[in-house]
Write an enzyme that holds these catalytic residues in place. Structure first.
Site, PDB file in Angstrom:
ATOM      1  N   PHE A 121      54.282  46.101  41.811  1.00 49.09           N
ATOM      2  CA  PHE A 121      52.914  46.675  42.403  1.00 49.09           C
ATOM      3  C   PHE A 121      53.159  47.171  43.842  1.00 49.09           C
ATOM      4  CE2 PHE A 121      48.261  44.826  41.906  1.00 49.09           C
ATOM      5  CZ  PHE A 121      48.305  45.119  40.679  1.00 49.09           C
ATOM      6  N   GLN A 234      39.537  46.593  52.969  1.00 52.81           N
ATOM      7  CA  GLN A 234      40.507  47.535  52.042  1.00 52.81           C
ATOM      8  C   GLN A 234      39.574  47.964  51.188  1.00 52.81           C
ATOM      9  OE1 GLN A 234      43.138  45.245  48.983  1.00 52.81           O
ATOM     10  NE2 GLN A 234      44.453  46.049  50.719  1.00 52.81           N
ATOM     11  N   HIS A 236      40.172  50.183  48.053  1.00 52.70           N
ATOM     12  CA  HIS A 236      41.125  50.139  46.859  1.00 52.70           C
ATOM     13  C   HIS A 236      41.252  51.875  46.674  1.00 52.70           C
ATOM     14  CE1 HIS A 236      43.482  49.681  43.090  1.00 52.70           C
ATOM     15  NE2 HIS A 236      43.475  48.368  43.421  1.00 52.70           N
ATOM     16  N   LEU A 250      36.595  48.774  39.606  1.00 46.38           N
ATOM     17  CA  LEU A 250      38.405  48.891  39.648  1.00 46.38           C
ATOM     18  C   LEU A 250      39.061  49.551  38.745  1.00 46.38           C
ATOM     19  CD1 LEU A 250      39.965  48.131  42.390  1.00 46.38           C
ATOM     20  CD2 LEU A 250      40.745  46.346  40.688  1.00 46.38           C
ATOM     21  N   GLU A 253      45.810  48.287  39.981  1.00 51.57           N
ATOM     22  CA  GLU A 253      47.013  48.835  40.650  1.00 51.57           C
ATOM     23  C   GLU A 253      48.142  48.858  39.580  1.00 51.57           C
ATOM     24  OE1 GLU A 253      47.385  47.969  44.461  1.00 51.57           O
ATOM     25  OE2 GLU A 253      49.593  47.826  44.400  1.00 51.57           O
ATOM     26  N   ARG A 309      47.966  50.197  49.961  1.00 49.86           N
ATOM     27  CA  ARG A 309      46.749  50.483  49.511  1.00 49.86           C
ATOM     28  C   ARG A 309      46.184  51.357  50.450  1.00 49.86           C
ATOM     29  NH1 ARG A 309      44.351  45.288  45.944  1.00 49.86           N
ATOM     30  NH2 ARG A 309      45.668  45.632  44.351  1.00 49.86           N
ATOM     31  N   HIS A 375      37.049  47.144  48.390  1.00 51.83           N
ATOM     32  CA  HIS A 375      37.440  45.911  47.416  1.00 51.83           C
ATOM     33  C   HIS A 375      37.587  44.814  48.026  1.00 51.83           C
ATOM     34  CE1 HIS A 375      39.516  44.774  43.903  1.00 51.83           C
ATOM     35  NE2 HIS A 375      40.840  44.801  44.694  1.00 51.83           N
ATOM     36  N   ARG A 410      46.017  43.937  52.825  1.00 56.24           N
ATOM     37  CA  ARG A 410      46.481  42.993  51.696  1.00 56.24           C
ATOM     38  C   ARG A 410      47.393  43.967  50.726  1.00 56.24           C
ATOM     39  NH1 ARG A 410      45.079  41.269  46.694  1.00 56.24           N
ATOM     40  NH2 ARG A 410      43.031  42.285  46.808  1.00 56.24           N
TER      41      ARG A 410
END
Ligand code: FAD
Length: 598
Positions: A121, A234, A236, A250, A253, A309, A375, A410
Site C-alpha cells: 500500500f 484526506q 482519497h 471508493l 488503493e 494519498r 475520505h 494517514r
C-alpha cells in the site's frame, strides 16, 4: 412529560465500528458493565466497507519489516505531525491485534507457506497489509461482532446519541433517541468512549455514508474536549467518477498496490512528474524500476503511484487542471493492461463487481475513470496517547474520531490497525477509570430537559428552512471553498457562509412525526456538521503552510516552524476558537530512526 427510558452502565461506547467493538470487548474484559450504542444497524459502519487491509509489521512477506520501520513510515506519511507516542504504540501493538483477531476466528488470505498474507500500500516500505481479498473490513467486523454478541455485551442499535451529559466537568452519561420510535433515552455512566468515525458527509463528493456527520467530534467539543489537526482532511485519490450517481464511491488503493497505474487522457503514466523532494530518495524514477519493485522491494524503489494519498490526489488534481483529464474530469486507473483477468478477479473481487454493476465497466478489459473523493479526517478529539482519554475526565475517544495518530496524512491500512490498538486501550482505560470513581456522577435533570427541547425544536417551527437544502449548500461550500486546494479568501467566504447556515439552522423545521423521520434526524445532525465544518475551515485558515492533507495555494511550501505546532479547536458557545500548541517532543532514541534511514 413522558418518562424517559434510562439505563445504567460503567462504560458506554458510542459507535459500533472496529474501534467501538474493540473498546467494548476491552471494557468488558476488565469487568465493566458495558453497552454499545450505534446510529445504524449493528455491522453497518465504515469499518465494514474497508477494503484493502490492516497495516501491521508482522514481517510475513518481508522479514526485514518491524515496528520501527512501520513507525517511521507512519510518521513520514503524516509529515511528522503525528503524536509520536500514538504512532509508536500503534506500530508496536498492531501485529498482536491482528493475531488476536485470527484467534477469534478471522480468516485472512495466506502466503504460500501458510502465514497471513500481506499486501503493498502507499507509503508503506514493505508489503504490510493483512487482508481478506478486498473485503477486509467485513471479516474484521464479523469477527468482532461475533465476539461482542458471544460475550453478552448489550447493544442498542439504530439509537443516535445527540449529547454528552456532565456532572461538573466530568462525564455523567449520554442522551439520545431511538430512530424507529423517536423516543428519548438516557445512559448514565461515569465513562463514555466515543467511536463515532468520520465527518465526510459535510463534503459534496465523499466515500462516506449517511451516518458520518461528525457527531462524536461535535459532541466532544460541546462537552469541553478540544479537537486537534482538523485542517487535515484526506481526499482519497481514487473515487468513482461516472455515472454521477456513483461519484465518490471508493476505489481501493489495493488496485495500485497490486500493479494498477494512473494515466492521463493521452495514456501517459504521469505520476513520475510529481515526485516531491521529500520522497525522491525512496521512489522509482523510471517505469522499468517501478515495475521491477513488485517482485524485488530490496533492490528497487517503490512506484510513484504508491506515494502517500495526499501526493497522489494533488497530482491528479494538477493533471485535470492542466487539461489532460478524462471526459468527466478525472484520470484513468489502469490495471487491465498490467495484470491477467484471473489475477484481478481473485485479488480485487469487489472492485470487479462494483465497476461492472454500477458503471458497466469491465476492469479486466478497460481502465477505470477516477477522481479524488473526501475520505477520512485525520483531525479529531485530542486524547492522551496511552489511555485515549480526552481533556474531559471520563470521556475517551478511539478510531477515526480521535486525533493525533495520523498527523497531516494517514497511510492506507493504518486506520484498521488504529481502531484495534486504540479501541482496546480506550475500552480498558475507560473501565479502569469508571472503577476508580469514588461515587457515581449525577446527571442534572435540567440537562436532560434541555437536550429534549433541543431535539424537539425543529417540530415546533412551521415553514422554516429545509434541512436538506441546508445540507446541500454546506456540502457545496466545503467542496468548493475548503477542498483539496485552499486559499485564505475562499476559506473566509466559507466561514461567512457557515455563520449564515448556523442562523438558518435555528429556523429549520421538519414535518411529520417522530417515527423514522430522516428529515428530523438530519436537522439534528446539521448542528454537528456545522461545528465540524467550522473547525476545519478555521484550522485551515490558521495553518499558513501546505502539509499532508492541507494544501494552500497561497502558502504552497511546508514551513519547519509550523511542523512543530498543532492547531487546536475549542467550542466557545456559539463559534469555534482556534489556538496553537507545541507538538510533544519525540525522544532521542526514536529520532535516531530517521537519521539511520531505516
Ligand atoms: P466506523 O467504523 O465509521 O463506525 C462508526 C460508528 O459510530 C457506527 O456504528 C455509527 O453508526 C456510529 N455513530 C456515529 N454517530 C453516532 C451517534 N451520534 N450515535 C450513535 N452512534 C453513532 N481503512 C483502512 O485502514 N484500510 C482500508 O482498507 C480502508 N478502506 C476503506 C474503505 C471505505 C469505503 C471507507 C469509507 C473507509 C475505509 N478505510 C480503510 C477507513 C476506515 O474504514 C475507517 O476510518 C474506520 O473504519 C473507522 O472506524 P471507526 O470504528 O472509527 O468508525
Amino acid at each position: 412529560m413522558t418518562e424517559i427510558e434510562r439505563h445504567q452502565y460503567d462504560v458506554v461506547i458510542v459507535g459500533a465500528g472496529g474501534a467501538g467493538l474493540r473498546a467494548a470487548i476491552g471494557a468488558h474484559d476488565k469487568g465493566a458493565r458495558t453497552a454499545v450504542v450505534c446510529k445504524s444497524l449493528l455491522g453497518k459502519a465504515h469499518t465494514v466497507m474497508a477494503e484493502g487491509g490492516i497495516a501491521a509489521a508482522m514481517g510475513n512477506v518481508w522479514p526485514e519489516d518491524n515496528w520501527q520501520v512501520h513507525f517511521r513510515d507512519t510518521m513520514r506519511g503524516g509529515k511528522m505531525l503525528n503524536n509520536w507516542r500514538m504512532a509508536q504504540l500503534h506500530a508496536q501493538e498492531a501485529p498482536e491485534r491482528v493475531w488476536e483477531l485470527e484467534s477469534w476466528g478471522a480468516l485472512f488470505d495466506r502466503t504460500p507457506d501458510g502465514k497471513i498474507s500481506q499486501r503493498d500500500f502507499g507509503g508503506h516500505r514493505y508489503a504490510r497489509l493483512a487482508h481478506v481479498g478486498d473485503r477486509t473490513g467485513l471479516e474484521m467486523i464479523r469477527t468482532l461482532q461475533q465476539r461482542v454478541v458471544a460475550l453478552g455485551i448489550d447493544v442498542f442499535m439504530e439509537c443516535t446519541i445527540t449529547r454528552l451529559l456532565l456532572d461538573g466537568d466530568r462525564i455523567a452519561g449520554a442522551f439520545g433517541y431511538w430512530r424507529e420510535s423517536g423516543r428519548f433515552i438516557v445512559f448514565e455512566a461515569p465513562a463514555v468512549v466515543l467511536a463515532t468515525g468520520g465527518i465526510g458527509k459535510s463534503f459534496k463528493v465523499t466515500s462516506n455514508s449517511w451516518e458520518y456527520t461528525g457527531d462524536g467530534h461535535a459532541m466532544a467539543m460541546a462537552a469541553g474536549a478540544p479537537l486537534i489537526n482538523m485542517e487535515f482532511v484526506q481526499f482519497h485519490p481514487t473515487g468513482m467518477l461516472w455515472p454521477p450517481s456513483v461519484r465518490g464511491i471508493l476505489v481501493t488503493e489495493s488496485v495500485r498496490g497490486d500493479g494498477g497505474v494512473l494515466r492521463n487522457a493521452a495514456g501517459r503514466r504521469f505520476m513520475f512528474d510529481y515526485i516531491s523532494d521529500y520522497f525522491k530518495a525512496e521512489t522509482a524514477d523510471t517505469e522499468e524500476e517501478a515495475d521491477r519493485w513488485y517482485d524485488d522491494h530490496i533492490n528497487n524503489r517503490r512506484p510513484p503511484e504508491l506515494l502517500p494519498r495526499d501526493e497522489v490526489a494533488r497530482a491528479i488534481n494538477a493533471e485535470v487542471k492542466a487539461g489532460r483529464g478524462s471526459p468527466h474530469g478525472g484520470v484513468y486507473l489502469d490495471i487491465a493492461s498490467r495484470r491477467s483477468p484471473e489475477f484481478i478477479k481473485k485479488r480485487l473481487p469487489s472492485m470487479y463487481h462494483q465497476f461492472k454493476e454500477l458503471a458497466d465497466v469491465d476492469i479486466t478489459k478497460e481502465p477505470m475513470e477516477i477522481a479524488p473523493t473526501c475520505h477520512y479526517v485525520m483531525g479529531g478529539v485530542e486524547v492522551d496517547a496511552d489511555s485515549a482519554m480526552s481533556k474531559v475526565p471520563g470521556l475517551f475517544a478511539a478510531g477515526e474520531v480521535a486525533g493525533g495518530m495520523h498527523g497531516a496524512n494517514r497511510l492506507g491500512g493504518n486506520s484498521l490497525s488504529d481502531l484495534l490498538v486504540f479501541g482496546k486501550r480506550a475500552g480498558e482505560y475507560a473501565a479502569e477509570y469508571a472503577r476508580g470513581q469514588a461515587s457515581r456522577p449525577r446527571i442534572d435533570e435540567a440537562d436532560i430537559r434541555d437536550a429534549e427541547q433541543e431535539a424537539l425544536a425543529p417540530f415546533m417551527r412551521d415553514g422554516g428552512e429545509n434541512p436538506y437544502t441546508l445540507q446541500r449548500e454546506l456540502q457545496e461550500t466545503m467542496h468548493s471553498l475548503v477542498g483539496i486546494i485552499r486559499v485564505a479568501d475562499e476559506m473566509k467566504q466559507a466561514l461567512e457562509k457557515i455563520a449564515e447556515y448556523r442562523e438558518r439552522l435555528a429556523r429549520v423545521s421538519v414535518e411529520g412525526n417522530r417515527q423514522y423521520n430522516p428529515g428530523w434526524h438530519l436537522a439534528l445532525d446539521l448542528r454537528n456538521m456545522l461545528m465540524v465544518s467550522e473547525s476545519i475551515a478555521r484550522a485551515a485558515l490558521e495553518r499558513k503552510e501546505s502539509r499532508g492533507g492541507h494544501t494552500r495555494d497561497d502558502y504552497p511550501a511546508s514551513d519547519p516552524e509550523w511542523g512543530k505546532r498543532n492547531v487546536c479547536c475549542r467550542w466557545a458557545g456559539d463559534h469555534v476558537e482556534v489556538y496553537q500548541q507545541p507538538l510533544p517532543e519525540m525522544p532521542d532514541e526514536l529520532k535516531k530512526l530517521f537519521e539511520e534511514n531505516h
